[in-house]
Design an enzyme around this catalytic site. Structure first.
Site, short mmCIF file in Angstrom:
data_model
loop_
_atom_site.label_atom_id
_atom_site.label_comp_id
_atom_site.label_asym_id
_atom_site.label_seq_id
_atom_site.Cartn_x
_atom_site.Cartn_y
_atom_site.Cartn_z
N ASP A 1 0.85 -1.20 0.00
CA ASP A 1 0.00 0.00 0.00
C ASP A 1 0.89 1.24 0.00
OD1 ASP A 1 -1.74 2.09 0.38
OD2 ASP A 1 -2.91 1.10 1.94
N HIS B 1 0.49 8.04 3.77
CA HIS B 1 1.14 7.37 4.89
C HIS B 1 2.66 7.60 4.93
CE1 HIS B 1 -2.71 5.44 5.38
NE2 HIS B 1 -2.65 4.99 4.15
N ILE C 1 -0.32 9.42 8.47
CA ILE C 1 -1.02 8.53 9.38
C ILE C 1 -0.69 7.07 9.07
CG2 ILE C 1 -2.90 10.15 9.75
CD1 ILE C 1 -4.60 8.49 7.80
N GLY D 1 -4.77 1.98 7.93
CA GLY D 1 -5.80 1.32 8.73
C GLY D 1 -5.57 -0.18 8.81
#
Length: 289
Positions: free
Chosen positions: A191, A196, A211, A214
């Site tokens: 990903d 990120h 961040i 998830g």
């Protein structure tokens, strides 16, 4: 311009073939922070050292996926406003430490919550062992399409996840530390969304810094639940569902609160301890006793 519901529902997706190695299996575990606290701990070493390697079942979410799939203009989705809302996982057999899998993907349904409220898309991906043809895992991905409501679709009928018990405190809590560089490691499992890793892009999106994925803190929760409920035997995990409710920043301490519901069935939520913010809710874990 509203999304074209009929067109999206009619799209036929080709199967995705994915070969992964032991190195990928170890890298996935490192991306969850396995071994960060004590690299000599045998319970962690088995996920990151080839001598006695086993795969974490949550690694299935990284296999035979199509990166940035919904960014394809054919969908007509405002991808910049899309959020990963929920993730489900059902394990039909243990994940091999390496091999080739085939992924089959479909869009199950899209619910229209209204022009100002967005839409909810439900998707399913199944991965099969290409050598045996066996079904390994079934995964559900729920996307919140914040900019795509008002297309004229149905608004009711979406599945409702099970809430954690509100009448009693958690039966047990487990804490985990998120390493500061965790998002930079986890992204190597496939990903590469710059949200990120790139501070500038994270800032444009409204975050003070990049961040954590998830699916990374989802995997962390799964690791904690396997250790706590499954006797640290990943083959005993059968189901892992959650709803993402708030972002996580690398470096935060996460607390998994869990409630025993019945034999082999537990509810959980995940809290960012320093901020006292719930980052995962409606969690459900089923496991083999």
């Amino acid at each position: 311009m509203p999304i074209d519901y009929a067109r999206i529902k009619s799209i036929q997706f080709e199967a995705v073939r994915h070969t992964y190695t032991r190195r990928d299996t170890m890298l996935y575990a490192l991306g969850l922070g396995v071994g960060a606290d004590d690299p000599t701990d045998a319970s962690d070493l088995k996920y990151v050292y080839e001598k006695s390697l086993v795969a974490l079942p949550m690694q299935a979410v990284t296999l035979a996926a199509v990166p940035m799939l919904l960014a394809d203009p054919a969908f007509g989705i405002n991808y910049k406003l899309l959020l990963h809302a929920e993730q489900t996982l059902v394990m039909h057999k243990p994940l091999p430490i390496e091999g080739t899998v085939s992924g089959e993907f479909c869009i199950d349904e899209i619910y229209d919550k209204g022009k100002e409220k967005g839409a909810i898309m439900y998707m399913t991906r199944k991965i099969f062992d290409t050598a045996s043809g066996d079904l390994i895992a079934t995964m559900g991905n729920v996307a919140f399409l914040r900019g795509d409501g008002g297309f004229g679709g149905k608004s009711e009928g979406a599945p409702k996840p099970r809430a954690v018990p509100a009448d009693r405190p958690a039966d047990r809590s487990v804490t985990m530390r998120s390493p500061l560089n965790q998002a930079l490691v986890y992204r190597l499992s496939g990903d590469y969304n710059p949200l990120h890793s790139d501070p500038e892009i994270a800032g444009v999106a409204g975050f003070k810094k990049p961040i954590l994925h998830g699916l990374c803190h989802y995997g962390m929760a799964g690791r904690a639940l396997i250790k706590t409920l499954c006797g640290d035997d990943p083959s005993r995990l059968l189901k892992l569902d959650t709803r993402f409710t708030s972002p996580v920043y690398p470096g935060e301490t996460l607390r998994v609160d869990l409630w025993n519901i019945s034999g082999g069935d537990a509810s959980f939520r995940v809290v960012a301890s320093e901020r006292n913010v719930i980052v995962q809710d409606f969690g459900r874990c089923e496991y083999r006793n």
